[in-house]
Design a protein around this motif. Structure first.
Motif, PDB file in Angstrom:
ATOM      1  N   LEU A 255      59.177  41.840  41.562  1.00  0.00           N
ATOM      2  CA  LEU A 255      59.434  42.840  40.541  1.00  0.00           C
ATOM      3  C   LEU A 255      58.275  43.815  40.381  1.00  0.00           C
ATOM      4  CD1 LEU A 255      61.049  40.632  37.739  1.00  0.00           C
ATOM      5  CD2 LEU A 255      62.209  42.175  39.334  1.00  0.00           C
ATOM      6  N   SER A 256      57.118  43.480  40.918  1.00  0.00           N
ATOM      7  CA  SER A 256      55.930  44.322  40.812  1.00  0.00           C
ATOM      8  C   SER A 256      54.992  43.992  41.960  1.00  0.00           C
ATOM      9  CB  SER A 256      55.220  44.092  39.471  1.00  0.00           C
ATOM     10  OG  SER A 256      53.941  44.686  39.455  1.00  0.00           O
ATOM     11  N   ASN A 257      54.209  44.992  42.361  1.00  0.00           N
ATOM     12  CA  ASN A 257      53.199  44.773  43.393  1.00  0.00           C
ATOM     13  C   ASN A 257      51.814  44.534  42.801  1.00  0.00           C
ATOM     14  OD1 ASN A 257      54.945  45.084  45.609  1.00  0.00           O
ATOM     15  ND2 ASN A 257      54.758  47.316  45.525  1.00  0.00           N
ATOM     16  N   GLY A 258      51.732  44.365  41.462  1.00  0.00           N
ATOM     17  CA  GLY A 258      50.431  44.257  40.817  1.00  0.00           C
ATOM     18  C   GLY A 258      49.589  43.102  41.330  1.00  0.00           C
ATOM     19  N   ASP A 259      50.152  41.885  41.336  1.00  0.00           N
ATOM     20  CA  ASP A 259      49.355  40.737  41.772  1.00  0.00           C
ATOM     21  C   ASP A 259      49.032  40.833  43.260  1.00  0.00           C
ATOM     22  OD1 ASP A 259      52.071  40.351  42.304  1.00  0.00           O
ATOM     23  OD2 ASP A 259      51.918  38.173  42.286  1.00  0.00           O
ATOM     24  N   ILE A 260      49.966  41.385  44.044  1.00  0.00           N
ATOM     25  CA  ILE A 260      49.703  41.566  45.474  1.00  0.00           C
ATOM     26  C   ILE A 260      48.586  42.577  45.680  1.00  0.00           C
ATOM     27  CG2 ILE A 260      50.699  42.373  47.646  1.00  0.00           C
ATOM     28  CD1 ILE A 260      53.379  41.281  46.714  1.00  0.00           C
ATOM     29  N   SER A 261      48.584  43.646  44.875  1.00  0.00           N
ATOM     30  CA  SER A 261      47.545  44.676  45.007  1.00  0.00           C
ATOM     31  C   SER A 261      46.159  44.091  44.759  1.00  0.00           C
ATOM     32  CB  SER A 261      47.806  45.814  44.020  1.00  0.00           C
ATOM     33  OG  SER A 261      49.011  46.480  44.318  1.00  0.00           O
ATOM     34  N   ILE A 262      46.057  43.220  43.755  1.00  0.00           N
ATOM     35  CA  ILE A 262      44.763  42.617  43.432  1.00  0.00           C
ATOM     36  C   ILE A 262      44.309  41.695  44.557  1.00  0.00           C
ATOM     37  CG2 ILE A 262      43.642  40.978  41.865  1.00  0.00           C
ATOM     38  CD1 ILE A 262      45.427  42.250  39.636  1.00  0.00           C
ATOM     39  N   ALA A 263      45.233  40.869  45.057  1.00  0.00           N
ATOM     40  CA  ALA A 263      44.875  39.974  46.163  1.00  0.00           C
ATOM     41  C   ALA A 263      44.549  40.769  47.423  1.00  0.00           C
ATOM     42  CB  ALA A 263      46.026  38.998  46.425  1.00  0.00           C
TER      43      ALA A 263
ATOM     44  N   ALA B 141      43.567  27.802  46.282  1.00  0.00           N
ATOM     45  CA  ALA B 141      42.967  28.689  45.292  1.00  0.00           C
ATOM     46  C   ALA B 141      44.052  29.560  44.678  1.00  0.00           C
ATOM     47  CB  ALA B 141      41.895  29.579  45.929  1.00  0.00           C
ATOM     48  N   SER B 142      43.728  30.173  43.551  1.00  0.00           N
ATOM     49  CA  SER B 142      44.618  31.155  42.934  1.00  0.00           C
ATOM     50  C   SER B 142      43.780  32.211  42.239  1.00  0.00           C
ATOM     51  CB  SER B 142      45.568  30.511  41.923  1.00  0.00           C
ATOM     52  OG  SER B 142      46.377  31.505  41.274  1.00  0.00           O
ATOM     53  N   PHE B 143      44.303  33.425  42.210  1.00  0.00           N
ATOM     54  CA  PHE B 143      43.731  34.436  41.335  1.00  0.00           C
ATOM     55  C   PHE B 143      44.094  34.091  39.897  1.00  0.00           C
ATOM     56  CE2 PHE B 143      43.537  36.550  45.342  1.00  0.00           C
ATOM     57  CZ  PHE B 143      42.438  37.391  45.251  1.00  0.00           C
ATOM     58  N   ASP B 144      43.160  34.341  39.010  1.00  0.00           N
ATOM     59  CA  ASP B 144      43.357  34.125  37.575  1.00  0.00           C
ATOM     60  C   ASP B 144      42.978  35.421  36.877  1.00  0.00           C
ATOM     61  OD1 ASP B 144      43.583  33.170  34.974  1.00  0.00           O
ATOM     62  OD2 ASP B 144      41.642  32.165  35.020  1.00  0.00           O
ATOM     63  N   GLN B 145      43.859  36.402  36.962  1.00  0.00           N
ATOM     64  CA  GLN B 145      43.517  37.739  36.487  1.00  0.00           C
ATOM     65  C   GLN B 145      43.251  37.780  34.990  1.00  0.00           C
ATOM     66  OE1 GLN B 145      46.532  40.695  37.106  1.00  0.00           O
ATOM     67  NE2 GLN B 145      45.237  42.375  36.438  1.00  0.00           N
ATOM     68  N   TYR B 146      43.937  36.915  34.216  1.00  0.00           N
ATOM     69  CA  TYR B 146      43.893  37.026  32.757  1.00  0.00           C
ATOM     70  C   TYR B 146      43.072  35.935  32.085  1.00  0.00           C
ATOM     71  CZ  TYR B 146      48.027  39.612  34.260  1.00  0.00           C
ATOM     72  OH  TYR B 146      48.879  40.455  34.924  1.00  0.00           O
ATOM     73  N   ASP B 147      42.435  35.066  32.850  1.00  0.00           N
ATOM     74  CA  ASP B 147      41.661  33.951  32.297  1.00  0.00           C
ATOM     75  C   ASP B 147      42.546  33.086  31.392  1.00  0.00           C
ATOM     76  OD1 ASP B 147      39.731  32.187  31.546  1.00  0.00           O
ATOM     77  OD2 ASP B 147      38.314  33.668  30.790  1.00  0.00           O
ATOM     78  N   TYR B 148      43.558  32.495  32.005  1.00  0.00           N
ATOM     79  CA  TYR B 148      44.486  31.629  31.271  1.00  0.00           C
ATOM     80  C   TYR B 148      43.780  30.511  30.515  1.00  0.00           C
ATOM     81  CZ  TYR B 148      48.803  33.626  33.155  1.00  0.00           C
ATOM     82  OH  TYR B 148      49.850  34.454  33.447  1.00  0.00           O
TER      83      TYR B 148
ATOM     84  N   ASP C 246      49.174  34.884  42.505  1.00  0.00           N
ATOM     85  CA  ASP C 246      49.350  34.498  41.105  1.00  0.00           C
ATOM     86  C   ASP C 246      50.093  33.172  41.086  1.00  0.00           C
ATOM     87  OD1 ASP C 246      49.405  35.489  38.076  1.00  0.00           O
ATOM     88  OD2 ASP C 246      51.334  34.570  38.538  1.00  0.00           O
ATOM     89  N   ALA C 247      49.474  32.140  40.532  1.00  0.00           N
ATOM     90  CA  ALA C 247      50.057  30.798  40.556  1.00  0.00           C
ATOM     91  C   ALA C 247      51.410  30.766  39.846  1.00  0.00           C
ATOM     92  CB  ALA C 247      49.094  29.804  39.908  1.00  0.00           C
ATOM     93  N   PHE C 248      51.550  31.503  38.757  1.00  0.00           N
ATOM     94  CA  PHE C 248      52.773  31.450  37.966  1.00  0.00           C
ATOM     95  C   PHE C 248      53.907  32.195  38.665  1.00  0.00           C
ATOM     96  CE2 PHE C 248      49.114  30.881  35.300  1.00  0.00           C
ATOM     97  CZ  PHE C 248      49.434  29.711  34.621  1.00  0.00           C
ATOM     98  N   THR C 249      53.588  33.329  39.284  1.00  0.00           N
ATOM     99  CA  THR C 249      54.592  34.041  40.071  1.00  0.00           C
ATOM    100  C   THR C 249      55.051  33.187  41.241  1.00  0.00           C
ATOM    101  OG1 THR C 249      53.627  36.173  39.462  1.00  0.00           O
ATOM    102  CG2 THR C 249      55.054  36.138  41.385  1.00  0.00           C
ATOM    103  N   LEU C 250      54.106  32.487  41.852  1.00  0.00           N
ATOM    104  CA  LEU C 250      54.466  31.601  42.960  1.00  0.00           C
ATOM    105  C   LEU C 250      55.455  30.541  42.503  1.00  0.00           C
ATOM    106  CD1 LEU C 250      53.981  30.643  45.896  1.00  0.00           C
ATOM    107  CD2 LEU C 250      52.105  29.259  45.025  1.00  0.00           C
TER     108      LEU C 250
END
Length: 404
Positions: free
Chosen positions: A12-20, A110-117, A83-87
């Motif tokens: 639905l978005s390329n945001g997490d892909i763009s960051i990775a 590993a996972s990106f944690d963009q928002y510091d969950y 993104d672990a949750f998107t996965l």
């Protein structure tokens, strides 16, 4: 040579892909080999970024077979979820999950944690007041990767690396307006996820309908010629003020999008975690983020005559407005830990969606006031200097892999 296999399964978005991808493109080519596993719809986007892509299909069992073979052939030293949750949300079509990656393959995860969950205790507040405690998926990881910005430009604790986004190709532009002899250009960007009512809430549907009209009302109230370039899946479906030259583009390639943003005089968004906002900050494009900090009973204000005329006209179907920092999902309290004492938030203007005077003041200052634009540029330069002090992705990842 270290081999890193990324999993960017959002559709639905390329945001997490763009960051990775930003992280992956900073890894030294002579030291790292990178591959990206994606949803079919994202494959072309990742290829356009110059990365090797392995698209999955839509049959879970077949996708597991493809991933088994890929892991066997690629022999990765690390698996990384964009993104672990998107996965985990993708499991229905992909057959993959954090647990599958953790237990099926003898490879560090590993996972990106963009928002510091963890800082928010995995508690996410959605628009309309619904709260959900997300599963602690990041505890399955051997390593967390946090990008700055959005995260503060400071070293992470053990097991966490904080590295700077580079936004390759984005460099600071002149402080002056892009085309001083023509009407200023305002860029709007939307993704498909902004049309998804994740909590099936009538107030969220109302906000989705109201937000474009409120933005239009603010821009029209400037009373001046503007060009509005809107990139996203759905064009405005209401009459546009005569002084606004509205241009809708459904989709752009990364180079085309770069050109549109670099040519804008202002970026306007309702999403403080937008990757486009980060790109705007890097390129020196003045930006305004709209949010709503408190619950507002719009319907009651309209009925008793307390609502300003512009609001009653722009959002007749809006009954109650709830807090949000990410339109339309909410996330007001969830993002508080990562945004508090964060120099990133000083690099753009922020105003309440319903604060007409404040919005118009910011729009005017960012479009016309060289002093205001210069102040933002100074803050952006300060942030870039702090980012330069962080370890680069190759250095940080090499040290983390050696410690695993």
């Amino acid at each position: 040579m270290k081999r890193i296999l990324f999993f960017g399964l959002g559709h639905l978005s390329n945001g997490d892909i763009s960051i990775a991808a930003d992280f992956a493109r900073q890894l030294p080519a002579g030291e790292y080999e990178v591959g990206f596993v994606t949803a079919p719809s994202a494959a072309a986007y990742v290829r356009e970024l110059g990365l090797t892509v392995y698209p999955l299909g839509d049959v879970p069992e077949r996708n597991l077979e493809l991933t088994d073979q890929l892991v066997a052939d690629f022999r990765p030293d690390l698996l990384v979820a964009a993104d672990a949750f998107t996965l985990d949300y993708s499991t229905g079509w992909s057959g993959l999950s954090m647990s599958v990656l953790r237990h099926r393959y003898p490879v560090p995860l590993a996972s990106f944690d963009q928002y510091d969950y963890p800082a928010a205790d995995y508690m996410v507040d959605f628009y309309s007041g619904h709260r959900a405690r997300f599963p602690r998926l990041l505890t399955k990881c051997d390593l967390l990767i946090r990008n700055s910005p959005l995260n503060r430009p400071a070293p992470g604790e053990p097991g966490v690396i904080v590295t700077p986004m580079e936004c390759r190709g984005w460099s600071p532009l002149p402080v002056r307006r892009a085309r001083p002899d023509k009407p200023p250009t305002v860029l709007l960007v939307n993704s498909r996820w902004e049309d998804v009512n994740v909590v099936r809430s009538p107030p969220m549907s109302e906000l989705m309908a109201a937000m474009p009209r409120v933005i239009h009302s603010h821009l029209a109230a400037l009373g001046r010629p503007l060009r509005v370039v809107h990139v996203g899946p759905r064009r405005w479906d209401f009459p546009v003020a005569d002084q606004i030259d509205y241009r809708h583009v459904e989709k752009l390639s990364p180079p085309e999008f770069h050109a549109r943003l670099a040519g804008a005089d202002l970026f306007l968004t309702g999403n403080v975690v937008s990757v486009t906002l980060t790109q705007a900050v890097y390129s020196g494009v003045p930006s305004l983020v709209l949010r709503n900090p408190k619950t507002l009973d719009v319907g009651r204000l309209v009925r008793d005559g307390s609502a300003p005329a512009w609001l009653a006209d722009a959002a007749p179907g809006l009954s109650v407005a709830y807090p949000f920092r990410v339109f339309p999902w909410g996330w007001y309290e969830f993002l508080s830990p990562v945004l508090t004492d964060n120099p990133y938030v000083d690099c753009f203007h922020t105003a309440g969606m319903f604060e007409r005077r404040r919005v118009l003041e910011s729009l005017g200052a960012l479009l016309d006031d060289a002093t205001s634009r210069g102040v933002l540029r100074d803050r952006q330069d300060t942030l870039r200097r702090r980012l330069a002090q962080l370890p680069r992705p190759g250095e940080a990842l090499g040290a983390a892999l050696a410690a695993l």
